[in-house]
Design a protein around this motif. Structure first.
Motif, PDB file in Angstrom:
ATOM      1  N   UNK A   4       0.817  -1.207   0.000  1.00  0.00           N
ATOM      2  CA  UNK A   4       0.000   0.000   0.000  1.00  0.00           C
ATOM      3  C   UNK A   4       0.850   1.255   0.000  1.00  0.00           C
ATOM      4  N   UNK A   5       1.830   1.303   0.888  1.00  0.00           N
ATOM      5  CA  UNK A   5       2.619   2.533   0.973  1.00  0.00           C
ATOM      6  C   UNK A   5       3.441   2.744  -0.282  1.00  0.00           C
ATOM      7  N   UNK A   6       3.961   1.683  -0.862  1.00  0.00           N
ATOM      8  CA  UNK A   6       4.753   1.838  -2.081  1.00  0.00           C
ATOM      9  C   UNK A   6       3.869   2.275  -3.236  1.00  0.00           C
ATOM     10  N   UNK A   7       2.722   1.624  -3.396  1.00  0.00           N
ATOM     11  CA  UNK A   7       1.821   2.003  -4.483  1.00  0.00           C
ATOM     12  C   UNK A   7       1.350   3.440  -4.291  1.00  0.00           C
ATOM     13  N   UNK A   8       1.070   3.833  -3.054  1.00  0.00           N
ATOM     14  CA  UNK A   8       0.633   5.201  -2.810  1.00  0.00           C
ATOM     15  C   UNK A   8       1.737   6.194  -3.148  1.00  0.00           C
ATOM     16  N   UNK A   9       2.958   5.884  -2.716  1.00  0.00           N
ATOM     17  CA  UNK A   9       4.072   6.771  -3.035  1.00  0.00           C
ATOM     18  C   UNK A   9       4.223   6.933  -4.536  1.00  0.00           C
ATOM     19  N   UNK A  10       4.122   5.837  -5.257  1.00  0.00           N
ATOM     20  CA  UNK A  10       4.210   5.908  -6.709  1.00  0.00           C
ATOM     21  C   UNK A  10       3.022   6.654  -7.299  1.00  0.00           C
ATOM     22  N   UNK A  11       1.860   6.435  -6.704  1.00  0.00           N
ATOM     23  CA  UNK A  11       0.668   7.089  -7.237  1.00  0.00           C
ATOM     24  C   UNK A  11       0.784   8.601  -7.167  1.00  0.00           C
ATOM     25  N   UNK A 267      11.191  -8.265   3.397  1.00  0.00           N
ATOM     26  CA  UNK A 267      10.666  -6.958   3.025  1.00  0.00           C
ATOM     27  C   UNK A 267      11.325  -6.450   1.750  1.00  0.00           C
ATOM     28  N   UNK A 268      12.651  -6.546   1.694  1.00  0.00           N
ATOM     29  CA  UNK A 268      13.377  -6.017   0.543  1.00  0.00           C
ATOM     30  C   UNK A 268      13.030  -6.752  -0.744  1.00  0.00           C
ATOM     31  N   UNK A 269      12.777  -8.050  -0.663  1.00  0.00           N
ATOM     32  CA  UNK A 269      12.364  -8.797  -1.856  1.00  0.00           C
ATOM     33  C   UNK A 269      11.035  -8.266  -2.380  1.00  0.00           C
ATOM     34  N   UNK A 270      10.090  -8.041  -1.467  1.00  0.00           N
ATOM     35  CA  UNK A 270       8.786  -7.521  -1.868  1.00  0.00           C
ATOM     36  C   UNK A 270       8.908  -6.111  -2.441  1.00  0.00           C
ATOM     37  N   UNK A 271       9.701  -5.294  -1.779  1.00  0.00           N
ATOM     38  CA  UNK A 271       9.871  -3.914  -2.230  1.00  0.00           C
ATOM     39  C   UNK A 271      10.520  -3.869  -3.607  1.00  0.00           C
ATOM     40  N   UNK A 272      11.565  -4.661  -3.798  1.00  0.00           N
ATOM     41  CA  UNK A 272      12.258  -4.687  -5.084  1.00  0.00           C
ATOM     42  C   UNK A 272      11.350  -5.189  -6.205  1.00  0.00           C
ATOM     43  N   UNK A 273      10.491  -6.143  -5.894  1.00  0.00           N
ATOM     44  CA  UNK A 273       9.571  -6.669  -6.902  1.00  0.00           C
ATOM     45  C   UNK A 273       8.604  -5.585  -7.354  1.00  0.00           C
ATOM     46  N   UNK A 274       8.116  -4.784  -6.404  1.00  0.00           N
ATOM     47  CA  UNK A 274       7.197  -3.713  -6.752  1.00  0.00           C
ATOM     48  C   UNK A 274       7.897  -2.628  -7.571  1.00  0.00           C
ATOM     49  N   UNK A 275       9.129  -2.292  -7.191  1.00  0.00           N
ATOM     50  CA  UNK A 275       9.874  -1.305  -7.965  1.00  0.00           C
ATOM     51  C   UNK A 275      10.110  -1.786  -9.391  1.00  0.00           C
ATOM     52  N   UNK A 276      10.380  -3.068  -9.536  1.00  0.00           N
ATOM     53  CA  UNK A 276      10.606  -3.629 -10.863  1.00  0.00           C
ATOM     54  C   UNK A 276       9.366  -3.475 -11.738  1.00  0.00           C
ATOM     55  N   UNK A 277       8.213  -3.752 -11.169  1.00  0.00           N
ATOM     56  CA  UNK A 277       6.976  -3.669 -11.941  1.00  0.00           C
ATOM     57  C   UNK A 277       6.612  -2.232 -12.295  1.00  0.00           C
TER      58      UNK A 277
END
Length: 328
Positions: A4-11, A267-277
């Motif tokens: 949620x926080x990553x998608x929101x930051x990107x949004x 956490x870092x694996x999940x975060x990196x996966x989201x950044x990749x997408x």
């Protein structure tokens, strides 16, 4: 919640977002010594970590790269006025979405409910423990979404909604204009053609491609408090106007990692996966369209797309363009 926080930051760095004045504080003033050290390590040797306006030259081609933020802010009209001559005299404007893509998205959401909804099968109430759902239902209610409707949303989409503090949801409903809309209006008034860099449903495809059980697992990580989310909002906006776009995601990583009871490696694996997408793949897909442009082109996209190893600036530098930072 990391999702949620990553998608929101990107949004906030993506189209169609408006933000009211929330009561957040800049988290950069509250980092611990360990967090500061982690942030410094993530930022070390990062290519092109700052600057919201750059020019890339190669042969007869000139590309202006403008990092935007899609929020309503009283400082933006002056920024748009300063950039207006660049847009008005350009041969083309490339953005993430034009009015055409916005209308396509509206039509698709009306006719293709599966884009954001669980069209069949069990709802989120059935897919997670009752105590987890109760927490999510309360957070949805705070944002004006009845729990019975929230239960039918795809997990990634509910993650996006719950990553926004209620003040942001209110502002979205009341309208508002970020820098992208202002630059598109300048282009329209001056006859500068504007084109989208990707199809309207790109983000929906990227976000919805993970198996449902994985989306639910991320959704179950929990919800952050309204104040925490408002602090994230205030921090991101402050970083943008400081032209420190390269630090947005590293700081988000450092702060939200400390808020979750999750092993750092996981956490870092999940975060990196989201950044990749959401950043790496999209930047790579945009590059051929950007470099194929002729004459003077303006590329106005979320500032988070500019910096870093996989950012547009470094990709263009690797393709032989000479980069020069401009005032902003």
């Amino acid at each position: 919640m990391m999702l949620r926080t990553l998608v929101f930051t990107l949004a906030l760095l993506l189209p169609q977002m408006a933000v009211a004045t929330c009561n957040g504080t800049d988290l950069r003033t509250r980092l611990t010594a360990d967090q500061t050290a982690d942030l410094d390590a993530l930022m070390r040797d990062m290519p092109y970590p700052d600057g919201n306006h750059w020019i890339a030259h190669k042969g007869d081609q000139t590309i202006h790269l403008i990092g935007t933020i899609h929020v309503a802010d009283p400082r933006l009209p002056a920024v748009a006025d300063a950039l207006a001559p660049v847009i008005a005299t350009a041969d083309a404007l490339l953005v993430e979405a034009t009015a055409i893509e916005e209308e396509q998205l509206k039509d698709a959401m009306a006719t293709r409910p599966e884009l954001i909804s669980l069209a069949s099968g069990p709802t989120l109430i059935d897919l997670m423990p009752a105590e987890d759902w109760a927490e999510l239902a309360q957070a949805a209610s705070q944002r004006g979404i009845p729990p019975f409707m929230a239960a039918k949303l795809q997990p990634w989409y509910l993650s996006l909604i719950l990553g926004m503090p209620p003040c942001v949801m209110t502002a979205m409903q009341n309208g508002g204009e970020g820098l992208d809309k202002a630059l598109l209006r300048v282009a329209s008034e001056n006859g500068t053609p504007a084109t989208a860099l990707e199809p309207f449903d790109t983000l929906f495809t990227l976000m919805g491609q993970d198996p449902l059980e994985e989306q639910v697992a991320l959704l179950r990580l929990g919800t952050f408090g309204v104040q925490q989310l408002e602090d994230l909002t205030a921090t991101l906006v402050a970083q943008y106007f400081a032209q420190e776009h390269g630090a947005i995601m590293p700081l988000n990583r450092v702060v939200t990692r400390s808020w979750l009871d999750l092993p750092k490696s996981e956490f870092d694996v999940l975060f990196d996966d989201m950044l990749d997408k959401l950043l790496v793949r999209r930047n790579a897909n945009w590059l051929p369209k950007i470099t194929a442009s002729q004459g003077v082109t303006v590329v106005a996209v979320g500032a988070g797309h500019l910096g870093g190893t996989h950012g547009l600036l470094n990709l263009l530098a690797g393709d032989g363009y000479m980069l020069t930072r401009q005032p902003f």
